[in-house]
Design a protein around this motif. Sequence first.
Motif, PDB file in Angstrom:
ATOM      1  N   SER A 127      16.248   0.545  -3.645  1.00 36.88           N
ATOM      2  CA  SER A 127      14.812   0.678  -3.406  1.00 36.88           C
ATOM      3  C   SER A 127      14.541   1.463  -2.130  1.00 36.88           C
ATOM      4  CB  SER A 127      14.163  -0.705  -3.310  1.00 36.88           C
ATOM      5  OG  SER A 127      14.349  -1.438  -4.504  1.00 36.88           O
ATOM      6  N   THR A 204      11.662  -0.043  -8.974  1.00 38.55           N
ATOM      7  CA  THR A 204      10.339   0.570  -8.863  1.00 38.55           C
ATOM      8  C   THR A 204       9.344  -0.381  -8.205  1.00 38.55           C
ATOM      9  OG1 THR A 204      10.752   1.882 -10.856  1.00 38.55           O
ATOM     10  CG2 THR A 204       8.465   1.654 -10.140  1.00 38.55           C
ATOM     11  N   ILE A 208       7.603   0.822  -4.342  1.00 38.81           N
ATOM     12  CA  ILE A 208       6.281   1.456  -4.297  1.00 38.81           C
ATOM     13  C   ILE A 208       5.642   1.314  -2.914  1.00 38.81           C
ATOM     14  CG2 ILE A 208       3.923   1.361  -5.193  1.00 38.81           C
ATOM     15  CD1 ILE A 208       5.068   0.668  -7.917  1.00 38.81           C
TER      16      ILE A 208
END
Length: 339
Positions: A127, A204, A208
């Motif tokens: 991430s 995801t 973000i």
Amino acid sequence: MTALTDAPATAAPAPARRARRLTPLFFARHLLRLAVSLAVLVVASFAMIHLIPGDPLRQMLGPTAPKELVDARRAELGLNDSLATQFVHYVQHVFSGDLGTSFFSYQPVSDIIAQGLPNTLALAVLSTLVALVVAIPLGMWAAVRTHQGRRRGTETAFTTLTGAAVAIPEYLYGLALLLVFALGLGLLPPAGMTGPASYILPVTALSIAPTAMIARLARVETQRELDTDYMRLAHAKRLPAWRLYAVHLLPNTLTATLTMGGLLLGGLITGSVLVENVFAWPGLGQRTVEAITQKDYPVAQAMILLYGALVLIINFLVDMVLGLLDPKSSLSASTRQEG
């Protein structure tokens, strides 16, 4: 203008390199700070089991367990000793790697951590990498497009969208992605770790908000560099865009941005708890929530100690890298300006 014309058109001066401050004193000071923070963390994790209301042994053995059994188990675990003696034993066990045994699964806590930690770290590291790869070009693009007050609409859209993205919790992103792409469209696995595709939704969801945060910082850093003398000279020489931005601008905007990425890595390790539960990810998140809801105190105690230690160590390493690369980082100033 004569000096600009006569200068070679293939190079632009970079800013002077500043002296490094990664001295033995700098290292020792931060190492001492890390040691003190870890000591406070150990004390806090030990105190937790004594401050939470209720009897953990009664919770483990059940409300109908005979008093003799509860007392025998308490003596076996050393809970009848003084707090000072219990703390000394706890510290000895921590440094020997013995974090106790789960009240419910009777599995050593160290084995639970060994099974789940690699999967949690995989999500956090992926991430962070995704956030950096997407955010740095996005922030630089926004800075170049809106430099010196141009394209107010782009600036408004960028700041509004990234601000909203930062404000939404990661687990809400996870729920939305799960409903749309897994349960609704059936494009991706809804839960578990079954292959490369199973990483897409949790990564995801976790990336973000950090992407938006780093993009905002990268925009501020890029705007600051665009107003420097070496960038004005590079513009005057009409260098190709790829050379102007990739060779001259990018390296000088990375220090604060990469520092923020390192700090976010620690946050993503702890922030992945709820996202892992959304996607039934076989990391530490599910075990942490189960330990808290079931009052499995040895596991919960170890998770607090582990998460806290990881964050402190990552912050220490970020400080070391920052001291090596940029002794006068503008991270704090840029963050304040962006806020």
